[in-house]
Design a protein around this motif. Sequence first.
Motif, PDB file in Angstrom:
ATOM      1  N   HIS A  47       0.837  -1.195   0.000  1.00 45.29           N
ATOM      2  CA  HIS A  47       0.000   0.000   0.000  1.00 45.29           C
ATOM      3  C   HIS A  47       0.882   1.259   0.000  1.00 45.29           C
ATOM      4  N   ALA A  48       1.951   1.214   0.791  1.00 46.25           N
ATOM      5  CA  ALA A  48       2.869   2.360   0.861  1.00 46.25           C
ATOM      6  C   ALA A  48       3.558   2.578  -0.481  1.00 46.25           C
ATOM      7  N   LEU A  49       3.912   1.467  -1.141  1.00 43.79           N
ATOM      8  CA  LEU A  49       4.555   1.561  -2.462  1.00 43.79           C
ATOM      9  C   LEU A  49       3.605   2.225  -3.464  1.00 43.79           C
ATOM     10  N   LEU A  50       2.375   1.732  -3.500  1.00 47.69           N
ATOM     11  CA  LEU A  50       1.388   2.289  -4.435  1.00 47.69           C
ATOM     12  C   LEU A  50       1.101   3.761  -4.142  1.00 47.69           C
ATOM     13  N   SER A  51       1.155   4.107  -2.861  1.00 49.55           N
ATOM     14  CA  SER A  51       0.800   5.478  -2.482  1.00 49.55           C
ATOM     15  C   SER A  51       1.850   6.494  -2.926  1.00 49.55           C
ATOM     16  N   GLN A  52       3.019   6.006  -3.349  1.00 51.81           N
ATOM     17  CA  GLN A  52       4.026   6.932  -3.888  1.00 51.81           C
ATOM     18  C   GLN A  52       3.599   7.442  -5.261  1.00 51.81           C
ATOM     19  N   ASP A  53       2.695   6.707  -5.896  1.00 49.26           N
ATOM     20  CA  ASP A  53       2.220   7.074  -7.225  1.00 49.26           C
ATOM     21  C   ASP A  53       0.906   7.829  -7.063  1.00 49.26           C
TER      22      ASP A  53
ATOM     23  N   ASP B 147      12.453   5.132 -22.233  1.00 52.25           N
ATOM     24  CA  ASP B 147      13.313   6.190 -21.720  1.00 52.25           C
ATOM     25  C   ASP B 147      14.756   5.922 -22.160  1.00 52.25           C
ATOM     26  N   SER B 148      15.689   6.753 -21.700  1.00 48.87           N
ATOM     27  CA  SER B 148      17.062   6.663 -22.200  1.00 48.87           C
ATOM     28  C   SER B 148      17.724   5.325 -21.860  1.00 48.87           C
ATOM     29  N   ASP B 149      17.223   4.630 -20.842  1.00 47.29           N
ATOM     30  CA  ASP B 149      17.793   3.318 -20.502  1.00 47.29           C
ATOM     31  C   ASP B 149      17.094   2.192 -21.257  1.00 47.29           C
ATOM     32  N   GLY B 150      16.139   2.545 -22.088  1.00 49.75           N
ATOM     33  CA  GLY B 150      15.428   1.527 -22.840  1.00 49.75           C
ATOM     34  C   GLY B 150      14.243   0.951 -22.082  1.00 49.75           C
ATOM     35  N   ALA B 151      14.046   1.418 -20.845  1.00 46.81           N
ATOM     36  CA  ALA B 151      12.907   0.891 -20.071  1.00 46.81           C
ATOM     37  C   ALA B 151      11.623   1.525 -20.599  1.00 46.81           C
ATOM     38  N   GLU B 152      10.600   0.708 -20.744  1.00 40.01           N
ATOM     39  CA  GLU B 152       9.342   1.240 -21.251  1.00 40.01           C
ATOM     40  C   GLU B 152       8.643   2.042 -20.174  1.00 40.01           C
ATOM     41  N   TYR B 153       8.062   3.131 -20.564  1.00 42.57           N
ATOM     42  CA  TYR B 153       7.202   3.847 -19.633  1.00 42.57           C
ATOM     43  C   TYR B 153       5.981   4.335 -20.390  1.00 42.57           C
ATOM     44  N   ASP B 154       4.966   4.601 -19.625  1.00 43.58           N
ATOM     45  CA  ASP B 154       3.697   4.948 -20.209  1.00 43.58           C
ATOM     46  C   ASP B 154       3.626   6.449 -20.429  1.00 43.58           C
ATOM     47  N   LEU B 172      12.861  10.399 -12.028  1.00 43.46           N
ATOM     48  CA  LEU B 172      12.985   9.239 -12.914  1.00 43.46           C
ATOM     49  C   LEU B 172      12.449   7.990 -12.217  1.00 43.46           C
ATOM     50  N   MET B 173      12.832   7.823 -10.942  1.00 39.14           N
ATOM     51  CA  MET B 173      12.350   6.655 -10.193  1.00 39.14           C
ATOM     52  C   MET B 173      10.838   6.675 -10.058  1.00 39.14           C
ATOM     53  N   ARG B 174      10.323   7.887  -9.820  1.00 41.17           N
ATOM     54  CA  ARG B 174       8.874   8.015  -9.664  1.00 41.17           C
ATOM     55  C   ARG B 174       8.173   7.679 -10.986  1.00 41.17           C
ATOM     56  N   ARG B 175       8.805   8.122 -12.092  1.00 42.15           N
ATOM     57  CA  ARG B 175       8.227   7.834 -13.403  1.00 42.15           C
ATOM     58  C   ARG B 175       8.239   6.340 -13.696  1.00 42.15           C
ATOM     59  N   GLN B 176       9.360   5.711 -13.323  1.00 44.52           N
ATOM     60  CA  GLN B 176       9.455   4.273 -13.580  1.00 44.52           C
ATOM     61  C   GLN B 176       8.445   3.504 -12.724  1.00 44.52           C
ATOM     62  N   LEU B 177       8.324   3.941 -11.466  1.00 41.02           N
ATOM     63  CA  LEU B 177       7.332   3.299 -10.596  1.00 41.02           C
ATOM     64  C   LEU B 177       5.935   3.509 -11.180  1.00 41.02           C
ATOM     65  N   GLY B 178       5.651   4.732 -11.597  1.00 42.84           N
ATOM     66  CA  GLY B 178       4.347   5.045 -12.190  1.00 42.84           C
ATOM     67  C   GLY B 178       4.066   4.186 -13.409  1.00 42.84           C
ATOM     68  N   ALA B 179       5.121   3.978 -14.228  1.00 40.99           N
ATOM     69  CA  ALA B 179       4.958   3.179 -15.448  1.00 40.99           C
ATOM     70  C   ALA B 179       4.671   1.725 -15.101  1.00 40.99           C
ATOM     71  N   ARG B 180       5.368   1.199 -14.107  1.00 44.56           N
ATOM     72  CA  ARG B 180       5.124  -0.193 -13.694  1.00 44.56           C
ATOM     73  C   ARG B 180       3.707  -0.350 -13.150  1.00 44.56           C
TER      74      ARG B 180
END
Lengths: 82, 239
Positions: A47-53, B147-154, B172-180
């Motif tokens: 839940h904490a992981l998802l909440s970062q998004d 992205d520049s590392d070739g990782a797909e993002y939405d 970048l980390m937030r974007r990658q997390l968001g994409a996953r």
Amino acid sequence: MKCEWVKQNIVLHVYGELPDDARYELEQHVARCADCAAELKAEQDFHALLSQDRVADPTPNLLASSRMHLQEALESTQQGSV
Amino acid sequence: MPAGVWAVPFAVGGRAHSRESERVKKVAENQLPARGRMAGLDRQAQDRRIDDTMLIREAQRGNRAAFEELVRHYDHAVLRLALHLTGTEQDAQDVYQDAFLKAYKNIGSFRFECSFYTWIYRIVTNLCLDHLRKRTVRKEDAPVAKDSDGAEYDLLDQVADGRAGANPERDLMRRQLGARIAGALDRLTPRERMVFELKHYHGMKLRTVGEILHTTEETAKNTLFRATQKLRGALADMR
């Protein structure tokens, strides 16, 4: 049986959706059961992981333009017409 | 109609302007799923319902300004939901337009059997579900980039965000997390996606989610459970 019930309800617990008596029961069980405690921890971490998004807010431009288009459409629309 | 019509306060006691700014604040607070903010919302919801009732009655008599005022109570939240679910500004704008036009055409048949909030969300979620179902059919067209590392993002994740720029690495980390997460959400059924969206991202009570989706709270609970299990499975390596 109890563990199964707890596992089904942990997600509701994390989202604050359990009634008080069920929450109490779940917390009592988790205090005694290592498996369920681990499951609760895993769900909380997830839940904490998802909440970062976070959901992005629409930009003021998008909102203004949506309102403008709607306003134009309303001018030529009759209530009751489908 | 003059361009400034949206700014014309509907005459419900001459406090429309100050009430509007309060309302914007309330809507903004409602949008964060933090549980602490839910306290006190009952009274706010009640105040809004009284406001809505007057506006709906006026709109039903053909007062378009009253309807437009009603739209403003909900449209920011509606657009935010549509934007997150559809992923593009164009689609979100289409959902917004279709939903409020449908509401306008049918306002005469609104019988106060549920709140206007529930009613408008029923319309919006139905339109979004249609959109999600169509997207499921043509998933190969998903707006994905690399992205520049070739990782797909939405590409959805590129929606403007005021927080971006302060810390590029974290961004970048937030974007990658968001994409996953976006990828995992895409693999849910439209119904699971909708329940999860309304609960997790919009902080709605499951009882309300059930009302909006014409189902029981129990079914909404089960759907949330399934959605969460699937998401945990899909994102297991991220913990």
